[in-house]
Design a protein around this motif. Structure first.
Motif, PDB file in Angstrom:
ATOM      1  N   ARG A   5       0.822  -1.201   0.000  1.00  0.00           N
ATOM      2  CA  ARG A   5       0.000   0.000   0.000  1.00  0.00           C
ATOM      3  C   ARG A   5       0.865   1.264   0.000  1.00  0.00           C
ATOM      4  O   ARG A   5       2.024   1.220   0.392  1.00  0.00           O
ATOM      5  CB  ARG A   5      -0.968  -0.006   1.183  1.00  0.00           C
ATOM      6  CG  ARG A   5      -0.319   0.139   2.528  1.00  0.00           C
ATOM      7  CD  ARG A   5      -1.292  -0.191   3.640  1.00  0.00           C
ATOM      8  NE  ARG A   5      -2.510   0.573   3.564  1.00  0.00           N
ATOM      9  CZ  ARG A   5      -3.645   0.266   4.222  1.00  0.00           C
ATOM     10  NH1 ARG A   5      -3.690  -0.801   4.987  1.00  0.00           N
ATOM     11  NH2 ARG A   5      -4.701   1.011   4.107  1.00  0.00           N
ATOM     12  N   TYR A  12      -8.640   3.765   1.129  1.00  0.00           N
ATOM     13  CA  TYR A  12      -8.588   2.308   0.993  1.00  0.00           C
ATOM     14  C   TYR A  12      -9.983   1.795   0.680  1.00  0.00           C
ATOM     15  O   TYR A  12     -10.916   2.013   1.465  1.00  0.00           O
ATOM     16  CB  TYR A  12      -8.061   1.675   2.283  1.00  0.00           C
ATOM     17  CG  TYR A  12      -8.151   0.168   2.275  1.00  0.00           C
ATOM     18  CD1 TYR A  12      -7.589  -0.585   1.255  1.00  0.00           C
ATOM     19  CD2 TYR A  12      -8.816  -0.504   3.295  1.00  0.00           C
ATOM     20  CE1 TYR A  12      -7.678  -1.967   1.236  1.00  0.00           C
ATOM     21  CE2 TYR A  12      -8.910  -1.891   3.305  1.00  0.00           C
ATOM     22  CZ  TYR A  12      -8.335  -2.608   2.275  1.00  0.00           C
ATOM     23  OH  TYR A  12      -8.423  -3.978   2.253  1.00  0.00           O
ATOM     24  N   PHE A  44      -6.207   2.941  -2.935  1.00  0.00           N
ATOM     25  CA  PHE A  44      -5.579   1.623  -2.855  1.00  0.00           C
ATOM     26  C   PHE A  44      -6.656   0.568  -2.667  1.00  0.00           C
ATOM     27  O   PHE A  44      -7.624   0.783  -1.934  1.00  0.00           O
ATOM     28  CB  PHE A  44      -4.609   1.578  -1.666  1.00  0.00           C
ATOM     29  CG  PHE A  44      -3.976   0.231  -1.443  1.00  0.00           C
ATOM     30  CD1 PHE A  44      -3.080  -0.302  -2.354  1.00  0.00           C
ATOM     31  CD2 PHE A  44      -4.281  -0.511  -0.304  1.00  0.00           C
ATOM     32  CE1 PHE A  44      -2.495  -1.540  -2.151  1.00  0.00           C
ATOM     33  CE2 PHE A  44      -3.693  -1.753  -0.086  1.00  0.00           C
ATOM     34  CZ  PHE A  44      -2.799  -2.270  -1.014  1.00  0.00           C
TER      35      PHE A  44
END
Ligand SMILES: CC(C)(COP(=O)(O)OP(=O)(O)OC[C@H]1O[C@@H](n2cnc3c(N)ncnc32)[C@H](O)[C@@H]1OP(=O)(O)O)[C@@H](O)C(=O)NCCC(=O)NCCS
Length: 82
Positions: A5, A12, A44
Protein backbone atom coordinates in the motif's frame (compact mmCIF):
# COMPACT_ATOMS: atom_id res chain seq x y z
CA UNK A 1 -0.51 -5.83 2.22
CA UNK A 2 1.34 -3.22 4.28
CA UNK A 3 4.27 -3.46 1.88
CA UNK A 4 2.04 -2.98 -1.14
CA UNK A 5 0.00 0.00 0.00
CA UNK A 6 1.10 3.64 -0.49
CA UNK A 7 3.25 5.13 2.26
CA UNK A 8 1.27 8.39 2.16
CA UNK A 9 -2.35 8.92 3.32
CA UNK A 10 -4.78 7.32 0.89
CA UNK A 11 -8.30 6.06 0.37
CA UNK A 12 -8.59 2.31 0.99
CA UNK A 13 -11.41 0.59 -0.85
CA UNK A 14 -12.10 -2.49 1.24
CA UNK A 15 -14.83 -4.31 -0.67
CA UNK A 16 -17.48 -3.93 -3.33
CA UNK A 17 -20.08 -6.34 -4.57
CA UNK A 18 -23.26 -6.39 -6.62
CA UNK A 19 -25.86 -9.14 -6.28
CA UNK A 20 -25.60 -11.52 -9.25
CA UNK A 21 -29.01 -10.54 -10.61
CA UNK A 22 -28.12 -6.85 -10.65
CA UNK A 23 -24.69 -7.01 -12.27
CA UNK A 24 -23.83 -5.31 -15.53
CA UNK A 25 -26.12 -2.33 -14.95
CA UNK A 26 -23.41 0.10 -13.89
CA UNK A 27 -24.09 -0.05 -10.14
CA UNK A 28 -20.52 -0.77 -9.03
CA UNK A 29 -19.16 1.76 -11.53
CA UNK A 30 -21.48 4.45 -10.19
CA UNK A 31 -20.39 3.76 -6.60
CA UNK A 32 -16.72 3.84 -7.52
CA UNK A 33 -17.04 7.02 -9.56
CA UNK A 34 -18.87 8.77 -6.74
CA UNK A 35 -16.37 7.72 -4.09
CA UNK A 36 -13.28 8.40 -6.18
CA UNK A 37 -14.44 11.81 -7.37
CA UNK A 38 -14.63 12.93 -3.74
CA UNK A 39 -11.41 11.25 -2.62
CA UNK A 40 -8.81 13.98 -3.16
CA UNK A 41 -6.03 11.51 -2.43
CA UNK A 42 -4.45 8.36 -3.79
CA UNK A 43 -6.51 5.18 -3.75
CA UNK A 44 -5.58 1.62 -2.85
CA UNK A 45 -7.41 -1.68 -3.17
CA UNK A 46 -6.73 -5.37 -3.37
CA UNK A 47 -8.50 -7.24 -6.14
CA UNK A 48 -9.44 -10.74 -5.04
CA UNK A 49 -9.12 -12.12 -8.55
CA UNK A 50 -7.18 -11.40 -11.71
CA UNK A 51 -10.53 -11.12 -13.49
CA UNK A 52 -11.54 -7.88 -11.79
CA UNK A 53 -8.19 -6.13 -12.40
CA UNK A 54 -9.38 -4.73 -15.79
CA UNK A 55 -12.58 -3.46 -14.13
CA UNK A 56 -10.60 -1.37 -11.62
CA UNK A 57 -8.14 -0.26 -14.31
CA UNK A 58 -11.06 1.57 -15.95
CA UNK A 59 -11.03 3.91 -12.97
CA UNK A 60 -7.30 4.60 -13.07
CA UNK A 61 -6.07 1.89 -10.71
CA UNK A 62 -2.72 0.46 -11.79
CA UNK A 63 -1.72 -3.15 -11.04
CA UNK A 64 1.10 -3.55 -8.54
CA UNK A 65 1.90 -7.17 -9.24
CA UNK A 66 0.77 -10.25 -7.40
CA UNK A 67 0.56 -10.71 -3.65
CA UNK A 68 0.57 -14.32 -2.42
CA UNK A 69 -1.04 -14.77 0.98
CA UNK A 70 0.89 -17.53 2.66
CA UNK A 71 -0.56 -20.82 1.49
CA UNK A 72 -3.76 -19.05 0.54
CA UNK A 73 -4.79 -17.29 -2.65
CA UNK A 74 -2.85 -14.82 -4.75
CA UNK A 75 -4.41 -11.35 -4.68
CA UNK A 76 -3.75 -8.25 -6.77
CA UNK A 77 -2.92 -4.88 -5.17
CA UNK A 78 -3.74 -1.78 -7.23
CA UNK A 79 -2.98 1.92 -6.72
CA UNK A 80 -4.70 4.97 -8.19
CA UNK A 81 -2.70 8.20 -8.10
CA UNK A 82 -4.85 11.29 -7.68
C1 LIG B 1 -17.11 -6.82 -9.82
C2 LIG B 1 -18.55 -6.39 -9.53
C3 LIG B 1 -18.61 -5.60 -8.21
C4 LIG B 1 -19.03 -5.46 -10.68
O1 LIG B 1 -20.35 -5.00 -10.34
P1 LIG B 1 -21.36 -4.45 -11.44
O2 LIG B 1 -22.41 -3.66 -10.71
O3 LIG B 1 -21.81 -5.55 -12.32
O4 LIG B 1 -20.39 -3.48 -12.27
P2 LIG B 1 -20.78 -2.48 -13.46
O5 LIG B 1 -22.13 -2.85 -14.01
O6 LIG B 1 -20.56 -1.09 -13.02
O7 LIG B 1 -19.63 -2.82 -14.52
C5 LIG B 1 -19.62 -4.09 -15.08
C6 LIG B 1 -18.48 -4.11 -16.08
O8 LIG B 1 -17.31 -4.65 -15.44
C7 LIG B 1 -16.94 -5.85 -16.09
N1 LIG B 1 -16.56 -6.85 -15.10
C8 LIG B 1 -17.02 -6.98 -13.85
N2 LIG B 1 -16.45 -8.05 -13.26
C9 LIG B 1 -15.62 -8.57 -14.17
C10 LIG B 1 -14.76 -9.70 -14.16
N3 LIG B 1 -14.65 -10.48 -13.10
N4 LIG B 1 -14.05 -9.94 -15.26
C11 LIG B 1 -14.16 -9.16 -16.35
N5 LIG B 1 -14.96 -8.09 -16.43
C12 LIG B 1 -15.69 -7.81 -15.33
C13 LIG B 1 -18.17 -6.33 -16.82
O9 LIG B 1 -17.83 -7.09 -17.94
C14 LIG B 1 -18.84 -5.03 -17.23
O10 LIG B 1 -18.28 -4.54 -18.42
P3 LIG B 1 -19.16 -3.68 -19.48
O11 LIG B 1 -19.51 -2.40 -18.79
O12 LIG B 1 -18.23 -3.50 -20.64
O13 LIG B 1 -20.36 -4.51 -19.79
C15 LIG B 1 -19.52 -7.60 -9.51
O14 LIG B 1 -19.29 -8.38 -10.67
C16 LIG B 1 -19.40 -8.47 -8.28
O15 LIG B 1 -20.01 -8.20 -7.24
N6 LIG B 1 -18.60 -9.53 -8.36
C17 LIG B 1 -18.44 -10.47 -7.25
C18 LIG B 1 -17.72 -9.83 -6.09
C19 LIG B 1 -16.38 -9.33 -6.50
O16 LIG B 1 -15.66 -9.96 -7.28
N7 LIG B 1 -16.03 -8.16 -5.93
C20 LIG B 1 -14.75 -7.54 -6.19
C21 LIG B 1 -13.70 -8.17 -5.30
S1 LIG B 1 -12.09 -7.51 -5.67
Amino acid sequence: MERARPATPHLYLAAIGTLPGARGRGLASALLERRLSAAGQDGFLISNTRGTVPFYARFGFEPQGELPIGRGPVVYPMIRRK
